[in-house]
Motif scaffolding. Structure first.
Motif, PDB file in Angstrom:
ATOM      1  N   GLN A 100      -9.578  61.261 105.796  1.00 59.64           N
ATOM      2  CA  GLN A 100      -8.143  61.339 105.503  1.00 59.64           C
ATOM      3  C   GLN A 100      -7.742  60.296 104.456  1.00 59.64           C
ATOM      4  N   PHE A 101      -6.693  60.621 103.687  1.00 55.14           N
ATOM      5  CA  PHE A 101      -6.149  59.682 102.704  1.00 55.14           C
ATOM      6  C   PHE A 101      -4.780  59.236 103.211  1.00 55.14           C
ATOM      7  N   HIS A 106     -12.010  60.159  96.883  1.00 57.36           N
ATOM      8  CA  HIS A 106     -11.577  60.813  98.120  1.00 57.36           C
ATOM      9  C   HIS A 106     -12.033  62.272  98.149  1.00 57.36           C
ATOM     10  N   LYS A 107     -11.824  62.945  97.028  1.00 57.80           N
ATOM     11  CA  LYS A 107     -12.079  64.376  96.969  1.00 57.80           C
ATOM     12  C   LYS A 107     -13.569  64.681  96.965  1.00 57.80           C
ATOM     13  N   GLU A 108     -14.309  63.998  96.090  1.00 57.48           N
ATOM     14  CA  GLU A 108     -15.720  64.353  95.894  1.00 57.48           C
ATOM     15  C   GLU A 108     -16.645  63.741  96.947  1.00 57.48           C
ATOM     16  N   ASP A 109     -16.279  62.551  97.438  1.00 51.62           N
ATOM     17  CA  ASP A 109     -17.173  61.899  98.405  1.00 51.62           C
ATOM     18  C   ASP A 109     -16.694  62.089  99.838  1.00 51.62           C
ATOM     19  N   GLY A 110     -15.516  62.684  99.994  1.00 51.38           N
ATOM     20  CA  GLY A 110     -14.983  62.894 101.342  1.00 51.38           C
ATOM     21  C   GLY A 110     -14.738  61.605 102.110  1.00 51.38           C
ATOM     22  N   LEU A 111     -14.498  60.536 101.363  1.00 53.89           N
ATOM     23  CA  LEU A 111     -14.342  59.214 101.970  1.00 53.89           C
ATOM     24  C   LEU A 111     -12.899  59.027 102.458  1.00 53.89           C
ATOM     25  N   ALA A 112     -12.747  58.494 103.676  1.00 53.23           N
ATOM     26  CA  ALA A 112     -11.399  58.173 104.164  1.00 53.23           C
ATOM     27  C   ALA A 112     -10.872  56.973 103.388  1.00 53.23           C
ATOM     28  N   GLU A 144       3.204  57.419  92.845  1.00 54.25           N
ATOM     29  CA  GLU A 144       1.805  57.736  92.572  1.00 54.25           C
ATOM     30  C   GLU A 144       0.987  57.717  93.857  1.00 54.25           C
ATOM     31  N   ALA A 145       1.258  56.685  94.670  1.00 50.85           N
ATOM     32  CA  ALA A 145       0.448  56.508  95.866  1.00 50.85           C
ATOM     33  C   ALA A 145       0.672  57.648  96.856  1.00 50.85           C
ATOM     34  N   LEU A 146       1.941  58.010  97.075  1.00 49.89           N
ATOM     35  CA  LEU A 146       2.230  59.051  98.061  1.00 49.89           C
ATOM     36  C   LEU A 146       1.702  60.407  97.603  1.00 49.89           C
ATOM     37  N   GLU A 147       1.751  60.609  96.308  1.00 53.41           N
ATOM     38  CA  GLU A 147       1.309  61.882  95.756  1.00 53.41           C
ATOM     39  C   GLU A 147      -0.150  62.174  96.093  1.00 53.41           C
ATOM     40  N   LEU A 148      -0.963  61.106  96.151  1.00 49.30           N
ATOM     41  CA  LEU A 148      -2.392  61.272  96.404  1.00 49.30           C
ATOM     42  C   LEU A 148      -2.703  61.537  97.875  1.00 49.30           C
ATOM     43  N   SER A 149      -1.785  61.121  98.756  1.00 52.91           N
ATOM     44  CA  SER A 149      -2.212  60.979 100.146  1.00 52.91           C
ATOM     45  C   SER A 149      -1.877  62.174 101.028  1.00 52.91           C
ATOM     46  N   ASP A 150      -2.629  62.263 102.157  1.00 52.37           N
ATOM     47  CA  ASP A 150      -2.377  63.283 103.158  1.00 52.37           C
ATOM     48  C   ASP A 150      -1.237  62.851 104.064  1.00 52.37           C
TER      49      ASP A 150
END
Lengths: 238, 313
Positions: free
Chosen positions: A28-29, A181-187, A197-203
């Motif tokens: 999760q992001f 986050h997207k390619e490595d599936g890293l939380a 900018e920050a909120l736009e990226l996150s789940d």
């Protein structure tokens, strides 16, 4: 994966955090936004064991983190990219990355993670033998993130990665974080003052203000909230 | 005259190599832990006595014969004092240094001053009780013999004390090995990372407290080895550290605080100046000569010969 429950922290009588609750699931992001002095860095330092809380719990995979020494975090798969970058200035770029790979997981996957870090930030390959103290701010931030990735973590904690960077450089950093986050599936647990900018990226996002979580929700929920729009985005009523 | 200069220069370089090793020990502790260790002279002294007892007292390594035994004993003094230094850190210095004091106003500096001075006094007087005040030395047949080189132009002959020559060779080898450990190994890099930024090092999973313990042990060991080597050509009492702690500080500051290579070159320079000064000054003024050079260099280059003056912000 990471569960912070009802966390309170005081500095000499001053309440820095009050009853903060936060969750990050695998892959999760999650973003925590808020103004200066809201307690964002304190939250990170408490998770990393540098500051001890007055009350509350911090759990990782269901086990308490608070009893473990700070240095155990990296070995458990939690990478902390601290505020102000904090690279090892007198070590070379390459040595900084090697220190990131100090935990066993980092060492066993070193060749693969190094390739990945170089692919994300080619400048780190070019500057491999240069002392980290001689890098520019943006390059140091890239190094700090690369160093965090080197321990092959399951959670990457980023404390204000855009701080003090020119907008174009900050944008590159945000792009890379999104890519990781997207390619490595890293939380990812991100703390930022650049709210939009920050909120736009996150789940999922949290709004921290003077030590309390005042709001949480998805990107759309937060952006639709009047307080967020007025206080952090400089927009009018929705 | 030429013969005198030639001999003083050669002796200066040889003694300087041993001083260089001695200074690295102090430089390691200062550079990594930022602790000003006033007890370093006593670690040197303990190295001398450990070496003495290994060779003479217990004849434990007597089978190595009179030539090799003193040098092997000096090398064994290293691990012995590594253990001693690590214990000293674990039970005493840890409480006045490192992350536990980072948030205090003086970062534990006053505590370190008092504690290391106290350790120094305890070791001096404890040494007096245990070892007595009779001057001792770890003599080998080499101590009283010399390599004679030459004749050089004007018929000059160069006399090199054999014990000192072998001691210098061992000192250089130990210094190079330590340098390789610090530069090339994960342990060395972790120690440097802990020195550079202890909090960030913790985030990397490095146990900084343990890193400091290893650094203090290594610093004690290196100076003790130098002590063991020096014991082969000079006589000492439990108070010998007082003479050398000053020399160590001069060397470390000259080399640039915190630089290991610098500490070696600083020590080498101090040894060289000390020996060269005997050409024009009475021996009692050797240390005065060191300080004149020290003040000159520090006045011109406050960061030391090898210190970094500035870094990009």
């Amino acid at each position: 994966m990471l569960e912070v429950q009802d966390l309170s922290v005081s500095y000499g009588g001053l309440r820095a955090l009050q009853g903060v609750t936060l969750r990050v699931a695998a892959g999760q992001f999650v973003t925590v936004v808020g103004p200066n002095g809201a307690g964002k860095t304190t939250l990170f330092k408490t998770i990393s064991g540098v500051v001890s809380p007055a009350s509350g719990t911090v759990q990782w995979d269901g086990a308490s983190l608070l009893k473990r020494p700070s240095s155990a975090r990296a070995h458990l798969g939690i990478a902390h990219v601290p505020e102000g970058r904090q690279v090892f200035r007198t070590l070379t770029v390459q040595e900084n990355l090697e220190m990131g790979a100090y935990p066993r997981a980092g060492r066993s996957q070193w060749a693969r993670t190094l390739d990945r870090i170089h692919a994300l930030f080619p400048i780190l390959k070019e500057r491999a033998d240069q002392l980290a103290g001689t890098l520019s701010g943006g390059e140091q931030q890239m190094l700090a993130i690369g160093r965090g990735l080197a321990c092959a973590p399951r959670l990457l904690m980023l404390d204000e990665p855009s701080m003090g960077l020119a907008p174009a450089v900050a944008e590159t950093i945000f792009d890379r974080i999104a890519q990781i986050h997207k390619e490595d599936g890293l939380a990812i647990l991100l703390v930022e003052q650049r709210v939009a900018e920050a909120l736009e990226l996150s789940d999922h996002g949290y709004v921290l203000d003077t030590g309390r979580m005042v709001l949480e929700g998805g990107y759309q929920t937060l952006l639709a909230d009047d307080r967020v729009r007025r206080s952090y985005l400089g927009l009018g009523e929705a | 005259m030429f013969e005198n200069i030639l001999n003083a220069v050669a002796a200066g370089l040889i003694i300087g190599c041993i001083y260089g090793l001695m200074c690295i020990g102090l430089g390691l502790i200062f550079g990594i832990m930022k602790v000003v260790n006033f007890a370093q002279g006593e670690l040197l002294m303990l190295g001398m006595y450990v070496s003495l007892y290994l060779v003479a007292g217990f004849t434990a390594i007597g089978f190595l014969g009179p030539y090799a035994a003193p040098f092997v004993a000096a090398l064994i003094a290293g691990p012995v004092l590594f253990g001693g230094g690590a214990l000293l850190h674990r039970f005493v210095l840890r409480h006045v240094s490192g992350l536990s004091t980072a948030s205090r106003q003086d970062e534990g500096g006053f505590g370190q001053l008092i504690v290391t001075l106290g350790i120094s006094l305890i070791l001096q007087n404890g040494g007096l009780i245990l070892f007595g005040s009779t001057p001792e030395s770890v003599l080998t047949p080499l101590s009283a013999s010399a390599f004679i080189l030459g004749p050089f132009p004007t018929g000059a002959l160069l006399f090199l004390n054999k014990a000192q020559v072998f001691a210098a060779v061992v000192a250089i080898v130990v210094a190079v090995v330590l340098w390789l450990v610090m530069e090339r190994t994960t342990l060395g890099k972790a120690l440097r990372a802990a020195a550079d930024n202890p909090v960030a090092a913790t985030y990397m999973g490095i146990d900084v407290d343990r890193a400091y313990r290893i650094a203090f042990g290594l610093g004690a060991a290196i100076t003790a080895i130098a002590g063991g080597l020096m014991a082969t050509y000079l006589s000492f009492t439990p108070f010998v550290g007082l003479d050398y702690v000053i020399i160590m500080y001069s060397g470390v500051v000259l080399g640039g605080m915190g630089s290991i290579l610098g500490a070696f070159w600083g020590g080498l320079l101090v040894g060289f100046v000390q020996q060269a000064s005997t050409l024009v000054l009475p021996p009692q003024l050797q240390n005065a000569a060191i300080f004149v050079v020290f003040l000159l260099i520090v006045g011109l280059r406050p960061q030391g010969l090898f210190g970094r003056s500035a870094e990009r912000a």
